[in-house]
Scaffold this motif. Structure first.
Motif, PDB file in Angstrom:
ATOM      1  N   GLY A 263      19.090  38.046 -16.251  1.00  0.00           N
ATOM      2  CA  GLY A 263      19.008  36.595 -16.430  1.00  0.00           C
ATOM      3  C   GLY A 263      17.716  36.013 -15.892  1.00  0.00           C
ATOM      4  O   GLY A 263      16.627  36.569 -16.089  1.00  0.00           O
ATOM      5  N   ALA A 264      17.833  34.882 -15.183  1.00  0.00           N
ATOM      6  CA  ALA A 264      16.660  34.108 -14.763  1.00  0.00           C
ATOM      7  C   ALA A 264      16.068  34.664 -13.467  1.00  0.00           C
ATOM      8  O   ALA A 264      16.081  34.018 -12.419  1.00  0.00           O
ATOM      9  CB  ALA A 264      17.050  32.640 -14.585  1.00  0.00           C
ATOM     10  N   SER A 265      15.554  35.880 -13.555  1.00  0.00           N
ATOM     11  CA  SER A 265      14.920  36.508 -12.397  1.00  0.00           C
ATOM     12  C   SER A 265      13.877  37.495 -12.888  1.00  0.00           C
ATOM     13  O   SER A 265      13.881  37.896 -14.065  1.00  0.00           O
ATOM     14  CB  SER A 265      15.955  37.229 -11.529  1.00  0.00           C
ATOM     15  OG  SER A 265      16.468  38.361 -12.208  1.00  0.00           O
ATOM     16  N   ALA A 266      12.985  37.877 -11.987  1.00  0.00           N
ATOM     17  CA  ALA A 266      11.949  38.855 -12.339  1.00  0.00           C
ATOM     18  C   ALA A 266      11.392  39.450 -11.056  1.00  0.00           C
ATOM     19  O   ALA A 266      11.515  38.862  -9.975  1.00  0.00           O
ATOM     20  CB  ALA A 266      10.840  38.202 -13.158  1.00  0.00           C
ATOM     21  N   PRO A 271       4.941  38.490 -13.225  1.00  0.00           N
ATOM     22  CA  PRO A 271       5.936  37.464 -13.581  1.00  0.00           C
ATOM     23  C   PRO A 271       6.044  36.362 -12.533  1.00  0.00           C
ATOM     24  O   PRO A 271       6.357  35.215 -12.879  1.00  0.00           O
ATOM     25  CB  PRO A 271       7.243  38.246 -13.709  1.00  0.00           C
ATOM     26  CG  PRO A 271       7.022  39.525 -12.993  1.00  0.00           C
ATOM     27  CD  PRO A 271       5.573  39.830 -13.112  1.00  0.00           C
ATOM     28  N   ALA A 272       5.789  36.690 -11.263  1.00  0.00           N
ATOM     29  CA  ALA A 272       5.817  35.647 -10.233  1.00  0.00           C
ATOM     30  C   ALA A 272       4.699  34.638 -10.476  1.00  0.00           C
ATOM     31  O   ALA A 272       4.921  33.423 -10.393  1.00  0.00           O
ATOM     32  CB  ALA A 272       5.674  36.270  -8.844  1.00  0.00           C
ATOM     33  N   VAL A 273       3.511  35.133 -10.786  1.00  0.00           N
ATOM     34  CA  VAL A 273       2.377  34.242 -11.073  1.00  0.00           C
ATOM     35  C   VAL A 273       2.659  33.402 -12.310  1.00  0.00           C
ATOM     36  O   VAL A 273       2.434  32.186 -12.331  1.00  0.00           O
ATOM     37  CB  VAL A 273       1.085  35.061 -11.253  1.00  0.00           C
ATOM     38  CG1 VAL A 273      -0.032  34.197 -11.838  1.00  0.00           C
ATOM     39  CG2 VAL A 273       0.647  35.663  -9.918  1.00  0.00           C
ATOM     40  N   SER A 274       3.189  34.033 -13.342  1.00  0.00           N
ATOM     41  CA  SER A 274       3.504  33.310 -14.582  1.00  0.00           C
ATOM     42  C   SER A 274       4.511  32.195 -14.325  1.00  0.00           C
ATOM     43  O   SER A 274       4.356  31.068 -14.816  1.00  0.00           O
ATOM     44  CB  SER A 274       4.041  34.284 -15.626  1.00  0.00           C
ATOM     45  OG  SER A 274       4.452  33.608 -16.792  1.00  0.00           O
ATOM     46  N   VAL A 281       9.665  28.520 -10.938  1.00  0.00           N
ATOM     47  CA  VAL A 281      10.217  29.304  -9.843  1.00  0.00           C
ATOM     48  C   VAL A 281      11.063  28.425  -8.921  1.00  0.00           C
ATOM     49  O   VAL A 281      10.571  27.427  -8.387  1.00  0.00           O
ATOM     50  CB  VAL A 281       9.098  29.996  -9.033  1.00  0.00           C
ATOM     51  CG1 VAL A 281       9.673  30.686  -7.799  1.00  0.00           C
ATOM     52  CG2 VAL A 281       8.354  30.992  -9.912  1.00  0.00           C
ATOM     53  N   LYS A 282      12.307  28.802  -8.749  1.00  0.00           N
ATOM     54  CA  LYS A 282      13.184  28.123  -7.794  1.00  0.00           C
ATOM     55  C   LYS A 282      12.991  28.708  -6.397  1.00  0.00           C
ATOM     56  O   LYS A 282      12.929  27.978  -5.402  1.00  0.00           O
ATOM     57  CB  LYS A 282      14.642  28.262  -8.225  1.00  0.00           C
ATOM     58  CG  LYS A 282      15.630  27.606  -7.261  1.00  0.00           C
ATOM     59  CD  LYS A 282      17.060  27.712  -7.775  1.00  0.00           C
ATOM     60  CE  LYS A 282      18.027  27.017  -6.815  1.00  0.00           C
ATOM     61  NZ  LYS A 282      19.423  27.076  -7.324  1.00  0.00           N
ATOM     62  N   ALA A 283      12.902  30.035  -6.309  1.00  0.00           N
ATOM     63  CA  ALA A 283      12.697  30.706  -5.026  1.00  0.00           C
ATOM     64  C   ALA A 283      11.931  31.990  -5.254  1.00  0.00           C
ATOM     65  O   ALA A 283      12.150  32.693  -6.252  1.00  0.00           O
ATOM     66  CB  ALA A 283      14.033  30.996  -4.338  1.00  0.00           C
ATOM     67  N   LEU A 284      11.023  32.295  -4.340  1.00  0.00           N
ATOM     68  CA  LEU A 284      10.271  33.539  -4.366  1.00  0.00           C
ATOM     69  C   LEU A 284      10.747  34.407  -3.211  1.00  0.00           C
ATOM     70  O   LEU A 284      10.898  33.921  -2.082  1.00  0.00           O
ATOM     71  CB  LEU A 284       8.768  33.275  -4.268  1.00  0.00           C
ATOM     72  CG  LEU A 284       7.862  34.501  -4.352  1.00  0.00           C
ATOM     73  CD1 LEU A 284       6.626  34.192  -5.201  1.00  0.00           C
ATOM     74  CD2 LEU A 284       7.434  34.993  -2.978  1.00  0.00           C
ATOM     75  N   PHE A 285      10.981  35.687  -3.486  1.00  0.00           N
ATOM     76  CA  PHE A 285      11.464  36.639  -2.483  1.00  0.00           C
ATOM     77  C   PHE A 285      10.320  37.579  -2.144  1.00  0.00           C
ATOM     78  O   PHE A 285       9.639  38.093  -3.042  1.00  0.00           O
ATOM     79  CB  PHE A 285      12.675  37.399  -3.016  1.00  0.00           C
ATOM     80  CG  PHE A 285      13.784  36.481  -3.420  1.00  0.00           C
ATOM     81  CD1 PHE A 285      14.784  36.121  -2.523  1.00  0.00           C
ATOM     82  CD2 PHE A 285      13.811  35.920  -4.690  1.00  0.00           C
ATOM     83  CE1 PHE A 285      15.790  35.238  -2.892  1.00  0.00           C
ATOM     84  CE2 PHE A 285      14.811  35.038  -5.064  1.00  0.00           C
ATOM     85  CZ  PHE A 285      15.796  34.691  -4.157  1.00  0.00           C
ATOM     86  N   LEU A 286      10.128  37.813  -0.858  1.00  0.00           N
ATOM     87  CA  LEU A 286       8.944  38.538  -0.416  1.00  0.00           C
ATOM     88  C   LEU A 286       9.294  39.598   0.609  1.00  0.00           C
ATOM     89  O   LEU A 286       9.959  39.316   1.605  1.00  0.00           O
ATOM     90  CB  LEU A 286       7.939  37.539   0.199  1.00  0.00           C
ATOM     91  CG  LEU A 286       6.599  38.098   0.649  1.00  0.00           C
ATOM     92  CD1 LEU A 286       5.735  38.431  -0.572  1.00  0.00           C
ATOM     93  CD2 LEU A 286       5.867  37.081   1.527  1.00  0.00           C
ATOM     94  N   GLY A 355       9.658  39.076  -5.786  1.00  0.00           N
ATOM     95  CA  GLY A 355      10.647  38.781  -6.807  1.00  0.00           C
ATOM     96  C   GLY A 355      10.809  37.276  -6.930  1.00  0.00           C
ATOM     97  O   GLY A 355      10.484  36.539  -5.990  1.00  0.00           O
ATOM     98  N   VAL A 356      11.286  36.802  -8.063  1.00  0.00           N
ATOM     99  CA  VAL A 356      11.472  35.357  -8.247  1.00  0.00           C
ATOM    100  C   VAL A 356      12.820  35.065  -8.886  1.00  0.00           C
ATOM    101  O   VAL A 356      13.285  35.794  -9.763  1.00  0.00           O
ATOM    102  CB  VAL A 356      10.354  34.719  -9.112  1.00  0.00           C
ATOM    103  CG1 VAL A 356       9.061  34.609  -8.324  1.00  0.00           C
ATOM    104  CG2 VAL A 356      10.131  35.487 -10.411  1.00  0.00           C
ATOM    105  N   LEU A 357      13.447  34.011  -8.398  1.00  0.00           N
ATOM    106  CA  LEU A 357      14.612  33.412  -9.038  1.00  0.00           C
ATOM    107  C   LEU A 357      14.101  32.199  -9.786  1.00  0.00           C
ATOM    108  O   LEU A 357      13.508  31.294  -9.177  1.00  0.00           O
ATOM    109  CB  LEU A 357      15.654  33.005  -8.003  1.00  0.00           C
ATOM    110  CG  LEU A 357      16.885  32.250  -8.516  1.00  0.00           C
ATOM    111  CD1 LEU A 357      17.719  33.140  -9.432  1.00  0.00           C
ATOM    112  CD2 LEU A 357      17.725  31.739  -7.353  1.00  0.00           C
TER     113      LEU A 357
END
Length: 367
Positions: A263-266, A271-274, A281-286, A355-357
């Motif tokens: 779904g809506a994640s990558a 993809p995070a930059v895009s 982006v709702k949230a970025l995971f690092l 990663g991004v939500l």
């Protein structure tokens, strides 16, 4: 974690001098002021070698070591631009190593990492050493602090200090509980940590409002009472080590659920930059990798970031520079009001550490 505390910094034009320095003043250091000055001299030389302007370097020098009222081990993050202080933040722990950087973007990721996990909590210490009876003489003293961990190590939260005759304790504990509930509600605490005399604290816990009583964790030992160190600091350190804030855990669970159903994640830097470019982006995971080799190209605006220089040039952006990826990502997160969740690699390995939500899935990816 919301990064709104960085908004004033990014509203100022760069380039920035970014300095992280151990400014500890504890018993293990004979002459802390001299030690801090020597550390700063090395960093000052590093800034000058990177082309920092003398006014910005001077502004840093006038700030480092100014936290003389903060006891124990800690550090400072100092950001200056064009000869002016842009942001000063006390670090709950000394930086892993003293660093200095001069560049288009401020080096904010080490500061962000020290704000994690950002757990809102209420700590309560019940002092009493008399006879366990409400007809005994003496008083029950309550110390409490509502704050966000670990920042309260160096930035005190809201404190309550009350002393009550033990003969009134059974009745007064309910009033104290209601006052504590008000402090807790202001920061939406997720944990109430209670220490002290077992009998006296038991009366308090049983008279707390139900909303707080469900969140109580009792711990043993006494806490220090220094006004600029966290109440029950050691107990909190033990309790919260390796723990994520409940809000961040909720975001991570949502990310994992979206990933499981494509779904809506990558994952990955591209993809995070895009997603950040388009404000999706709702949230970025690092995964925290301080020595990450990744770099990105950036323009003057927060959403202007790309993997390659030519991509920004193709958008008609003339003023571009190559920066550390984490610095570029941090600015984009603040500019788009997205959140950041620092995830230990042993808990979840992310491709390229990112990663991004997303706020919504890309319809094209479902076609």
């Amino acid at each position: 974690m919301r990064l709104s505390f960085l908004e004033p910094l990014y509203k100022q034009p760069g380039p920035f001098a970014s300095v992280y320095l151990d400014t500890s003043r504890d018993a293990a250091i004979d002459d802390p002021d001299t030690a801090i000055e020597l550390r700063w001299r090395r960093l000052r030389d590093a800034l000058m070698s990177e082309g920092a302007d003398r006014d910005s370097v001077t502004a840093v020098g006038g700030t480092v070591g100014s936290d003389t009222d903060v006891p124990g081990t800690h550090g400072q993050a100092v950001f200056t631009a064009h000869g002016h202080l842009a942001l000063l933040d006390e670090l709950p722990a000394p930086p892993a190593r003293d660093t200095a950087h001069f560049g288009t973007l401020p080096d904010t990721m080490p500061l962000i990492i020290q704000h994690a996990p950002g757990i809102p909590y209420l700590a309560v210490q019940v002092h009493y050493s008399g006879r366990h009876s409400t007809d005994a003489s003496g008083t029950v003293r309550i110390e409490a602090e509502a704050g966000v961990w670990p920042l309260t190590k160096v930035t005190p939260g809201h404190r309550l200090d009350a002393e009550i005759p033990v003969t009134d304790w059974t009745h007064a504990a309910g009033e104290v509980g209601r006052e504590l509930e008000g402090h807790a509600r202001r920061i939406d605490v997720e944990t109430v940590v209670v220490a002290g005399d077992v009998w006296a604290r038991g009366i308090l816990v049983h008279r707390l409002p139900a909303s707080l009583r469900r969140q109580v964790t009792t711990v043993e030992g006494a806490g220090g009472s220094q006004p600029v160190r966290a109440l029950l600091e050691q107990q909190l350190d033990d309790l919260f080590r390796g723990r994520m804030a409940a809000h961040d855990r909720m975001l991570l669970d949502a990310f994992l659920a979206e990933r499981a159903r494509d779904g809506a994640s990558a994952e990955g830097l591209a993809p995070a930059v895009s997603g950040l470019q388009r404000g999706r982006v709702k949230a970025l995971f690092l995964n925290n990798h301080p020595e990450s080799p990744f770099h990105l190209w950036v323009g003057p605006e927060s959403g202007q970031l790309a993997l390659a220089e030519q991509e920004l040039r193709s958008y008609g952006i003339g003023e571009v520079s190559e920066e550390r990826a984490d610095a570029a990502l941090a600015r984009a997160l603040v500019g788009t009001r997205a959140e950041l969740v620092v995830v230990p690699e042993q808990e979840l390995w992310l491709s390229e550490g990112v990663g991004v939500l997303l706020r919504y899935a890309d319809p094209a990816s479902r076609a």
